[in-house]
Motif scaffolding. Structure first.
Motif, PDB file in Angstrom:
ATOM      1  N   LEU A  19     -21.087  64.842  12.032  1.00  0.00           N
ATOM      2  CA  LEU A  19     -20.371  64.149  13.106  1.00  0.00           C
ATOM      3  C   LEU A  19     -19.565  65.116  13.962  1.00  0.00           C
ATOM      4  N   PHE A  20     -18.887  66.054  13.306  1.00  0.00           N
ATOM      5  CA  PHE A  20     -18.087  67.010  14.074  1.00  0.00           C
ATOM      6  C   PHE A  20     -18.967  67.839  14.998  1.00  0.00           C
ATOM      7  N   ILE A  21     -20.069  68.371  14.483  1.00  0.00           N
ATOM      8  CA  ILE A  21     -20.914  69.250  15.299  1.00  0.00           C
ATOM      9  C   ILE A  21     -21.538  68.482  16.460  1.00  0.00           C
ATOM     10  N   TYR A  22     -21.914  67.237  16.212  1.00  0.00           N
ATOM     11  CA  TYR A  22     -22.405  66.397  17.311  1.00  0.00           C
ATOM     12  C   TYR A  22     -21.337  66.261  18.401  1.00  0.00           C
ATOM     13  N   ARG A  23     -20.114  65.897  18.009  1.00  0.00           N
ATOM     14  CA  ARG A  23     -19.031  65.712  18.993  1.00  0.00           C
ATOM     15  C   ARG A  23     -18.662  67.040  19.665  1.00  0.00           C
ATOM     16  N   PHE A  24     -18.638  68.098  18.872  1.00  0.00           N
ATOM     17  CA  PHE A  24     -18.273  69.422  19.383  1.00  0.00           C
ATOM     18  C   PHE A  24     -19.302  69.896  20.407  1.00  0.00           C
ATOM     19  N   GLY A  25     -20.590  69.817  20.048  1.00  0.00           N
ATOM     20  CA  GLY A  25     -21.636  70.220  20.978  1.00  0.00           C
ATOM     21  C   GLY A  25     -21.609  69.412  22.256  1.00  0.00           C
TER      22      GLY A  25
ATOM     23  N   SER B 222      -8.586  68.272  18.102  1.00  0.00           N
ATOM     24  CA  SER B 222      -8.638  66.934  18.694  1.00  0.00           C
ATOM     25  C   SER B 222      -9.881  66.180  18.224  1.00  0.00           C
ATOM     26  N   ILE B 223     -11.013  66.881  18.095  1.00  0.00           N
ATOM     27  CA  ILE B 223     -12.243  66.235  17.615  1.00  0.00           C
ATOM     28  C   ILE B 223     -12.087  65.833  16.156  1.00  0.00           C
ATOM     29  N   VAL B 224     -11.515  66.726  15.343  1.00  0.00           N
ATOM     30  CA  VAL B 224     -11.282  66.408  13.928  1.00  0.00           C
ATOM     31  C   VAL B 224     -10.395  65.168  13.809  1.00  0.00           C
ATOM     32  N   ASN B 225      -9.329  65.123  14.584  1.00  0.00           N
ATOM     33  CA  ASN B 225      -8.407  63.986  14.525  1.00  0.00           C
ATOM     34  C   ASN B 225      -9.081  62.696  14.974  1.00  0.00           C
ATOM     35  N   ASP B 226      -9.914  62.781  15.998  1.00  0.00           N
ATOM     36  CA  ASP B 226     -10.618  61.590  16.493  1.00  0.00           C
ATOM     37  C   ASP B 226     -11.585  61.032  15.447  1.00  0.00           C
ATOM     38  N   LEU B 227     -12.177  61.920  14.642  1.00  0.00           N
ATOM     39  CA  LEU B 227     -13.115  61.463  13.613  1.00  0.00           C
ATOM     40  C   LEU B 227     -12.412  60.696  12.499  1.00  0.00           C
ATOM     41  N   GLY B 228     -11.185  61.064  12.218  1.00  0.00           N
ATOM     42  CA  GLY B 228     -10.417  60.345  11.215  1.00  0.00           C
ATOM     43  C   GLY B 228     -10.887  60.551   9.785  1.00  0.00           C
ATOM     44  N   LEU B 229     -11.616  61.625   9.531  1.00  0.00           N
ATOM     45  CA  LEU B 229     -12.079  61.938   8.180  1.00  0.00           C
ATOM     46  C   LEU B 229     -11.166  62.997   7.572  1.00  0.00           C
ATOM     47  N   ARG B 230     -10.850  62.848   6.293  1.00  0.00           N
ATOM     48  CA  ARG B 230      -9.892  63.741   5.649  1.00  0.00           C
ATOM     49  C   ARG B 230     -10.533  65.096   5.367  1.00  0.00           C
TER      50      ARG B 230
ATOM     51  N   LYS C  81      -9.524  69.646   5.917  1.00  0.00           N
ATOM     52  CA  LYS C  81      -8.486  70.629   6.248  1.00  0.00           C
ATOM     53  C   LYS C  81      -8.727  71.097   7.682  1.00  0.00           C
ATOM     54  N   ALA C  82      -8.113  70.397   8.608  1.00  0.00           N
ATOM     55  CA  ALA C  82      -8.399  70.609  10.025  1.00  0.00           C
ATOM     56  C   ALA C  82      -8.114  72.041  10.464  1.00  0.00           C
ATOM     57  N   ARG C  83      -6.992  72.582  10.026  1.00  0.00           N
ATOM     58  CA  ARG C  83      -6.627  73.939  10.447  1.00  0.00           C
ATOM     59  C   ARG C  83      -7.601  74.968   9.884  1.00  0.00           C
ATOM     60  N   GLU C  84      -8.053  74.752   8.658  1.00  0.00           N
ATOM     61  CA  GLU C  84      -9.006  75.690   8.058  1.00  0.00           C
ATOM     62  C   GLU C  84     -10.344  75.643   8.797  1.00  0.00           C
ATOM     63  N   VAL C  85     -10.782  74.439   9.141  1.00  0.00           N
ATOM     64  CA  VAL C  85     -12.013  74.291   9.924  1.00  0.00           C
ATOM     65  C   VAL C  85     -11.858  74.997  11.267  1.00  0.00           C
ATOM     66  N   ALA C  86     -10.755  74.733  11.948  1.00  0.00           N
ATOM     67  CA  ALA C  86     -10.529  75.315  13.273  1.00  0.00           C
ATOM     68  C   ALA C  86     -10.423  76.835  13.212  1.00  0.00           C
ATOM     69  N   ASN C  87      -9.697  77.351  12.228  1.00  0.00           N
ATOM     70  CA  ASN C  87      -9.519  78.799  12.110  1.00  0.00           C
ATOM     71  C   ASN C  87     -10.858  79.500  11.891  1.00  0.00           C
ATOM     72  N   ASN C  88     -11.710  78.910  11.056  1.00  0.00           N
ATOM     73  CA  ASN C  88     -12.988  79.556  10.776  1.00  0.00           C
ATOM     74  C   ASN C  88     -13.896  79.539  11.996  1.00  0.00           C
ATOM     75  N   ILE C  89     -13.938  78.398  12.687  1.00  0.00           N
ATOM     76  CA  ILE C  89     -14.763  78.330  13.900  1.00  0.00           C
ATOM     77  C   ILE C  89     -14.276  79.345  14.928  1.00  0.00           C
ATOM     78  N   MET C  90     -12.975  79.434  15.114  1.00  0.00           N
ATOM     79  CA  MET C  90     -12.438  80.364  16.105  1.00  0.00           C
ATOM     80  C   MET C  90     -12.716  81.816  15.706  1.00  0.00           C
ATOM     81  N   LYS C  91     -12.645  82.124  14.412  1.00  0.00           N
ATOM     82  CA  LYS C  91     -12.949  83.493  13.969  1.00  0.00           C
ATOM     83  C   LYS C  91     -14.416  83.834  14.240  1.00  0.00           C
ATOM     84  N   ARG C  92     -15.302  82.885  13.986  1.00  0.00           N
ATOM     85  CA  ARG C  92     -16.717  83.131  14.259  1.00  0.00           C
ATOM     86  C   ARG C  92     -16.945  83.280  15.765  1.00  0.00           C
ATOM     87  N   TYR C  93     -16.310  82.430  16.524  1.00  0.00           N
ATOM     88  CA  TYR C  93     -16.427  82.465  17.987  1.00  0.00           C
ATOM     89  C   TYR C  93     -15.946  83.808  18.539  1.00  0.00           C
TER      90      TYR C  93
END
Length: 349
Positions: free
Chosen positions: A168-174, A322-330, A332-344
């Motif tokens: 769901l996240f990758i769909y919304r993110f893309g 914002s996408i993580v929060n909109d999904l409402g699934l539990r 670790k939002a910051r960990e997800v975001a930090n890893n994506i940003m590091k890869r980016y």
């Protein structure tokens, strides 16, 4: 496994495109011929690629419920005339008067058995009045099914919490990054995705039809330059997304081209789909290293093709959160975001 030898006609809708007779392929309409048959002149091998994965436990239950005598891949696909939901190619005996409308899928009676494999679903399917099911040509290694919802076909897959989030996240993110994404939704402990061909209003040609198992970025680019140049930008966007979200599963059955059912003309890259091995699907990602295969492969590719740097999107951590929060699934939002940003940030702009 003993295989029954068959001769048959190959059609696109109601248009005869080829004949398979005594091991010889005779082409009548090259414009509508499946791309696989343009590359490999063997219709039996093509039919094999259209059969449900025989290693899936529920595929064995399906074949038993349908009372299939011959269970090899060719016979399995042939049982439903080689038809699928996502293209209008099919086969019939040389002397058959069947039409495409006669063999099109109109029921999802075997969906629960294909997805769940419970005894209750097996018993119900075994006593169904239907035998023409899209499940016998629903390919891939994960248990899944096609369901007909308000006239539209959806693929349903069971998913863990993390797989569900990742899809769901990758769909919304893309989508937020302006990419052409297949639609994904959550549904009762399942993930579902909408048939992007709109019930074979277009033909989906998986990349293995023209690439076999070769998923090398340079080789795919070369093939697209010849076959469908208008798909190139979307292909590059897709591999950028895969790099950022750590998707190692972009094999040649997991992307492809859309094609006109009337003219056979290739239109462009199909919407991006299948992210259930990416991001946190199998646990939170480690910090990417300089040896990361996806990052290194993409950086090598972009170094050879700096003209595609224009396709690398601009985004920040706020979009991810914002996408993580909109999904409402539990998660670790910051960990997800930090890893994506590091890869980016490891991508070479």
């Amino acid at each position: 496994i003993y295989m029954v030898e068959r001769d048959y006609l190959i059609l696109s809708g109601d248009t005869l495109v080829a004949k398979w007779d005594c091991g010889l392929l005779t082409v009548y309409c090259d414009e509508l011929l499946p791309l696989y048959l343009k590359r490999v002149k063997d219709a039996d091998l093509w039919l094999e690629t259209r059969a449900i994965d025989s290693h899936r436990a529920n595929s064995r239950l399906l074949k038993k419920a349908l009372k299939l005598k011959d269970k090899d891949d060719i016979s399995t696909a042939y049982f439903v005339h080689g038809a699928t939901i996502t293209d209008n190619y099919w086969v019939k005996p040389l002397d058959s008067v069947l039409t495409y409308e006669d063999i099109r899928f109109k029921s999802d009676a075997f969906s629960l058995l294909a997805l769940k494999g419970t005894y209750a679903s097996f018993d119900k399917a075994a006593n169904s009045i239907y035998t023409n099911t899209p499940e016998l040509t629903n390919t891939g290694s994960f248990e899944k099914c096609w369901r007909l919802v308000n006239g539209n076909w959806w693929i349903y897959k069971s998913a863990t919490h993390r797989e569900l989030f990742s899809e769901l996240f990758i769909y919304r993110f893309g989508k937020a990054l302006g990419m052409n994404m297949a639609v994904y939704e959550q549904d009762k402990r399942c993930i579902r995705t909408l048939d992007f061909t709109n019930n074979a209003s277009f033909n989906f040609e998986p990349a293995f039809a023209f690439m076999a198992d070769n998923e090398d970025y340079e080789d795919v680019l070369k093939a697209l330059t010849t076959l469908c140049p208008q798909a190139i930008d979307d292909y590059v966007r897709m591999i950028i997304l895969d790099t950022i979200v750590a998707n190692p599963d972009r094999h040649t059955a997991n992307f492809g081209l859309l094609r006109s059912i009337k003219t056979g003309k290739l239109i462009g890259l199909a919407p991006v789909f299948d992210h259930n091995m990416a991001l946190i699907s199998h646990g939170y990602l480690p910090t990417p290293s300089r040896y990361d295969l996806l990052i290194n492969s993409f950086n090598k590719f972009i170094a050879s093709h700096p003209e595609f740097k224009r396709l690398i999107p601009n985004f920040d951590e706020d979009l991810i959160i914002s996408i993580v929060n909109d999904l409402g699934l539990r998660v670790k939002a910051r960990e997800v975001a930090n890893n994506i940003m590091k890869r980016y940030n490891m991508i070479k702009f």
